[in-house]
Motif scaffolding. Structure first.
Motif: not given
Length: 170
Positions: A55-60, A84-87, A155-158, A166-170
């Protein structure tokens, strides 16, 4: 005898032509079969290249904006974007799309690869917009808890096809 010899010769020549045609047909059929196997076994080539497209980065960005607004409204710090989390999220969303199933498969691997002490993950499917995905997660107790986790800061989202991570860390 001569006639019989010519008939045998023509028969042998006809057999040889037939074999050559048969070999040509066999080679064509083998190539056609290989093409069909590759074509239908690869979602990106199977007539639906957009099916697992990112999806477009706009969604993320829109989804992260919704999550951050919600976090701030609930006394939490906003999350910062982490490439990195986005990847990692991107790879997982693509795998889910290719397998056509929502899952948290290999979460432990993504967590270890992050090098962080604490991570959370939400996965979703069939949300047309970031706002739609946010609303779905907000209505789910476990997903909602992950979005409001006090320990996460990045966080990273894709999204790939209909699947989002949605992947998020401390």
């Amino acid at each position: 005898m001569q006639l019989r010899g010519n008939a045998i010769l023509r028969h042998e020549q006809d057999k040889e032509k037939s074999l050559k045609k048969g070999k040509g047909r066999s080679a064509f059929m083998a190539v056609a079969l290989l093409f069909l196997i590759v074509f239908f076994d690869n979602p990106a080539l199977a007539g639906h290249p957009e099916e697992c497209a990112l999806a477009s980065h706009a969604f993320d960005e829109d989804l992260l904006k919704q999550i951050n607004r919600y976090r701030v409204d609930n006394g939490r710090a906003p999350l910062f974007w982490d490439e990195d989390l986005r990847m990692s999220a991107r790879g997982h969303s693509r795998r889910m799309c290719e397998e056509d199933t929502s899952s948290h498969n290999a979460f432990g691997e993504r967590f270890r690869n992050s090098g962080r002490k604490h991570c959370v993950e939400n996965v979703g499917r069939n949300a047309a917009t970031g706002i739609d995905q946010f609303r779905q997660w907000k209505e789910s107790a476990a997903h909602n808890e992950n979005m409001l986790d006090k320990r996460i800061h990045i966080a990273g989202i894709s999204k790939a096809g209909y699947f989002v991570t949605f992947f998020a860390c401390e």
